[in-house]
Design an enzyme around this catalytic site. Sequence first.
Site, PDB file in Angstrom:
ATOM      1  N   HIS A   6     -96.511  54.852  -7.179  1.00 21.03           N
ATOM      2  CA  HIS A   6     -97.400  54.270  -6.004  1.00 21.03           C
ATOM      3  C   HIS A   6     -97.901  55.980  -4.902  1.00 21.03           C
ATOM      4  O   HIS A   6     -98.920  55.441  -5.188  1.00 21.03           O
ATOM      5  CB  HIS A   6     -96.353  53.586  -5.501  1.00 21.03           C
ATOM      6  CG  HIS A   6     -95.153  54.235  -5.601  1.00 21.03           C
ATOM      7  ND1 HIS A   6     -94.252  55.200  -4.913  1.00 21.03           N
ATOM      8  CD2 HIS A   6     -93.759  53.872  -5.519  1.00 21.03           C
ATOM      9  CE1 HIS A   6     -92.864  55.363  -4.997  1.00 21.03           C
ATOM     10  NE2 HIS A   6     -92.681  54.002  -5.381  1.00 21.03           N
ATOM     11  N   ARG A  66     -92.510  59.446  -6.637  1.00 22.57           N
ATOM     12  CA  ARG A  66     -91.679  59.642  -7.743  1.00 22.57           C
ATOM     13  C   ARG A  66     -92.424  60.430  -9.372  1.00 22.57           C
ATOM     14  O   ARG A  66     -93.746  60.487  -8.724  1.00 22.57           O
ATOM     15  CB  ARG A  66     -90.816  58.114  -8.102  1.00 22.57           C
ATOM     16  CG  ARG A  66     -90.384  57.722  -7.186  1.00 22.57           C
ATOM     17  CD  ARG A  66     -89.254  56.227  -7.609  1.00 22.57           C
ATOM     18  NE  ARG A  66     -88.811  56.126  -7.003  1.00 22.57           N
ATOM     19  CZ  ARG A  66     -88.362  55.561  -5.558  1.00 22.57           C
ATOM     20  NH1 ARG A  66     -89.586  55.072  -5.252  1.00 22.57           N
ATOM     21  NH2 ARG A  66     -87.451  55.592  -4.955  1.00 22.57           N
ATOM     22  N   HIS A  76     -83.137  50.714   4.689  1.00 19.77           N
ATOM     23  CA  HIS A  76     -83.625  50.390   3.410  1.00 19.77           C
ATOM     24  C   HIS A  76     -83.135  49.224   3.340  1.00 19.77           C
ATOM     25  O   HIS A  76     -82.047  49.140   3.666  1.00 19.77           O
ATOM     26  CB  HIS A  76     -82.691  50.595   2.121  1.00 19.77           C
ATOM     27  CG  HIS A  76     -82.745  50.664   0.963  1.00 19.77           C
ATOM     28  ND1 HIS A  76     -83.324  51.587  -0.182  1.00 19.77           N
ATOM     29  CD2 HIS A  76     -82.595  49.077   0.019  1.00 19.77           C
ATOM     30  CE1 HIS A  76     -83.606  50.442  -1.442  1.00 19.77           C
ATOM     31  NE2 HIS A  76     -83.318  49.543  -1.308  1.00 19.77           N
ATOM     32  N   ASP A  77     -84.498  48.272   3.598  1.00 16.13           N
ATOM     33  CA  ASP A  77     -84.110  46.406   3.571  1.00 16.13           C
ATOM     34  C   ASP A  77     -84.185  46.502   4.816  1.00 16.13           C
ATOM     35  O   ASP A  77     -83.836  45.214   5.670  1.00 16.13           O
ATOM     36  CB  ASP A  77     -82.780  46.080   2.634  1.00 16.13           C
ATOM     37  CG  ASP A  77     -83.173  46.176   1.509  1.00 16.13           C
ATOM     38  OD1 ASP A  77     -84.761  46.161   0.770  1.00 16.13           O
ATOM     39  OD2 ASP A  77     -82.690  45.704   0.709  1.00 16.13           O
ATOM     40  N   GLU A  80     -89.622  61.924   0.453  1.00 14.58           N
ATOM     41  CA  GLU A  80     -88.296  61.166   0.204  1.00 14.58           C
ATOM     42  C   GLU A  80     -88.268  61.641  -0.712  1.00 14.58           C
ATOM     43  O   GLU A  80     -89.401  61.176  -2.245  1.00 14.58           O
ATOM     44  CB  GLU A  80     -87.696  60.052   0.656  1.00 14.58           C
ATOM     45  CG  GLU A  80     -87.743  59.885   1.503  1.00 14.58           C
ATOM     46  CD  GLU A  80     -86.939  57.947   1.994  1.00 14.58           C
ATOM     47  OE1 GLU A  80     -87.449  57.454   1.378  1.00 14.58           O
ATOM     48  OE2 GLU A  80     -86.907  57.492   3.271  1.00 14.58           O
ATOM     49  N   ARG A 109    -104.926  48.058  -8.457  1.00 14.07           N
ATOM     50  CA  ARG A 109    -106.814  47.622  -9.491  1.00 14.07           C
ATOM     51  C   ARG A 109    -107.326  49.248  -9.666  1.00 14.07           C
ATOM     52  O   ARG A 109    -108.820  49.143  -9.598  1.00 14.07           O
ATOM     53  CB  ARG A 109    -107.598  47.485  -7.921  1.00 14.07           C
ATOM     54  CG  ARG A 109    -107.173  45.756  -7.896  1.00 14.07           C
ATOM     55  CD  ARG A 109    -108.146  44.570  -9.243  1.00 14.07           C
ATOM     56  NE  ARG A 109    -108.987  44.768  -8.710  1.00 14.07           N
ATOM     57  CZ  ARG A 109    -110.010  44.218  -8.395  1.00 14.07           C
ATOM     58  NH1 ARG A 109    -109.310  43.083  -7.889  1.00 14.07           N
ATOM     59  NH2 ARG A 109    -111.221  43.722  -8.531  1.00 14.07           N
ATOM     60  N   ASN A 138     -92.488  53.787   5.825  1.00 11.35           N
ATOM     61  CA  ASN A 138     -92.819  54.370   4.585  1.00 11.35           C
ATOM     62  C   ASN A 138     -94.292  53.931   3.963  1.00 11.35           C
ATOM     63  O   ASN A 138     -94.785  52.259   3.839  1.00 11.35           O
ATOM     64  CB  ASN A 138     -91.885  53.671   3.492  1.00 11.35           C
ATOM     65  CG  ASN A 138     -91.624  54.501   2.324  1.00 11.35           C
ATOM     66  OD1 ASN A 138     -92.816  54.214   1.750  1.00 11.35           O
ATOM     67  ND2 ASN A 138     -90.941  55.155   2.022  1.00 11.35           N
ATOM     68  N   THR A 187     -86.037  51.344  -6.919  1.00 12.43           N
ATOM     69  CA  THR A 187     -86.223  51.619  -5.658  1.00 12.43           C
ATOM     70  C   THR A 187     -84.606  52.565  -5.269  1.00 12.43           C
ATOM     71  O   THR A 187     -83.667  52.707  -6.635  1.00 12.43           O
ATOM     72  CB  THR A 187     -86.220  50.555  -4.505  1.00 12.43           C
ATOM     73  OG1 THR A 187     -86.252  51.425  -3.408  1.00 12.43           O
ATOM     74  CG2 THR A 187     -85.117  49.474  -4.879  1.00 12.43           C
ATOM     75  N   GLY A 195     -90.202  50.338   5.191  1.00  9.54           N
ATOM     76  CA  GLY A 195     -91.475  50.055   4.104  1.00  9.54           C
ATOM     77  C   GLY A 195     -92.109  49.475   3.995  1.00  9.54           C
ATOM     78  O   GLY A 195     -92.645  48.213   4.409  1.00  9.54           O
ATOM     79  N   HIS A 196     -90.722  48.652   2.561  1.00 14.39           N
ATOM     80  CA  HIS A 196     -91.329  47.491   1.971  1.00 14.39           C
ATOM     81  C   HIS A 196     -91.502  46.205   2.956  1.00 14.39           C
ATOM     82  O   HIS A 196     -92.386  44.680   2.687  1.00 14.39           O
ATOM     83  CB  HIS A 196     -90.077  46.280   1.076  1.00 14.39           C
ATOM     84  CG  HIS A 196     -89.818  45.825  -0.029  1.00 14.39           C
ATOM     85  ND1 HIS A 196     -91.184  45.881  -0.829  1.00 14.39           N
ATOM     86  CD2 HIS A 196     -89.365  44.431   0.344  1.00 14.39           C
ATOM     87  CE1 HIS A 196     -91.253  44.412  -1.187  1.00 14.39           C
ATOM     88  NE2 HIS A 196     -89.813  43.676  -1.108  1.00 14.39           N
ATOM     89  N   HIS A 203     -92.405  58.363  -0.680  1.00 16.91           N
ATOM     90  CA  HIS A 203     -91.391  59.365  -1.660  1.00 16.91           C
ATOM     91  C   HIS A 203     -92.024  58.737  -2.929  1.00 16.91           C
ATOM     92  O   HIS A 203     -92.475  57.873  -3.641  1.00 16.91           O
ATOM     93  CB  HIS A 203     -89.768  57.957  -1.573  1.00 16.91           C
ATOM     94  CG  HIS A 203     -89.490  57.911  -2.564  1.00 16.91           C
ATOM     95  ND1 HIS A 203     -88.451  57.330  -1.189  1.00 16.91           N
ATOM     96  CD2 HIS A 203     -88.772  58.030  -3.714  1.00 16.91           C
ATOM     97  CE1 HIS A 203     -86.901  57.757  -2.674  1.00 16.91           C
ATOM     98  NE2 HIS A 203     -87.564  58.392  -3.870  1.00 16.91           N
TER      99      HIS A 203
END
Length: 237
Positions: A50, A45, A190-191, A70, A18, A7, A100, A213-214, A43
């Site tokens: 992002h 939104r 997720h996580d 997603e 920036r 992700n 999230t 991703g994160h 993903h």
Amino acid sequence: MTKLSVNINKIATLRNARGGNVPDLLKAAKDIQNFGAQGITIHPRPDERHIRYQDARDLKSIVHTEYNIEGNPEKNFIDLVLEVKPDQVTLVPDAVDAITSNAGWETKKHRDFLREVISEFKRNGIRTSIFVDPVIEMVEGAAETGTERIELYTESFATEYGNGNLQSVEVYAAAAKRAGELGLGVNAGHDLSLDNLKFFKQNIPNLLEVSIGHALISEALYLGLENVVNMYLQRLK
């Protein structure tokens, strides 16, 4: 081998902080695939904080592995997916202001809505996946919508694993087993991280894909993107 889909939302977040085009999202997607990842996930939104909708369009010609988009299936998102035609769309019940993803679908309650949306994506040759909690009833409800896959929401596992509760994986294994019995493919996300992914993979039957991703992008700040992608791939073997 379970596929790794990266992700890249966090790369877009850094770019947008920036303005301009640094880091270059499209180059990052190319590099991640060249490093061995088998997919790219985004993903977008509604506020485009992002990933921008134009990013989704631009990535179509860049992603030569598996392209997964997603999002919450509101009208603009549905229109975008039908325009871009990714390999897979993952439906997530995000509130507009969600930081999230924080819950899976109530698949019984929203069955008719999901069935309608999924049938439209399937008519357009797009594989569908539904974001669900590791609850047998929700897995069974997902099967009634016509989706091809589910994505298990793994935040609870990651939290409990970090606290030393290894038994937390058992409800995920049971949900994955039931999905298989119903003919559903199983994704997860997720996580998930370098710390917990190997254990999760070893305990989940028929795990087709993880979307990360994160943690991956954060770990890459210290270890380098190419190195981290390959470390994830090793844990999925």
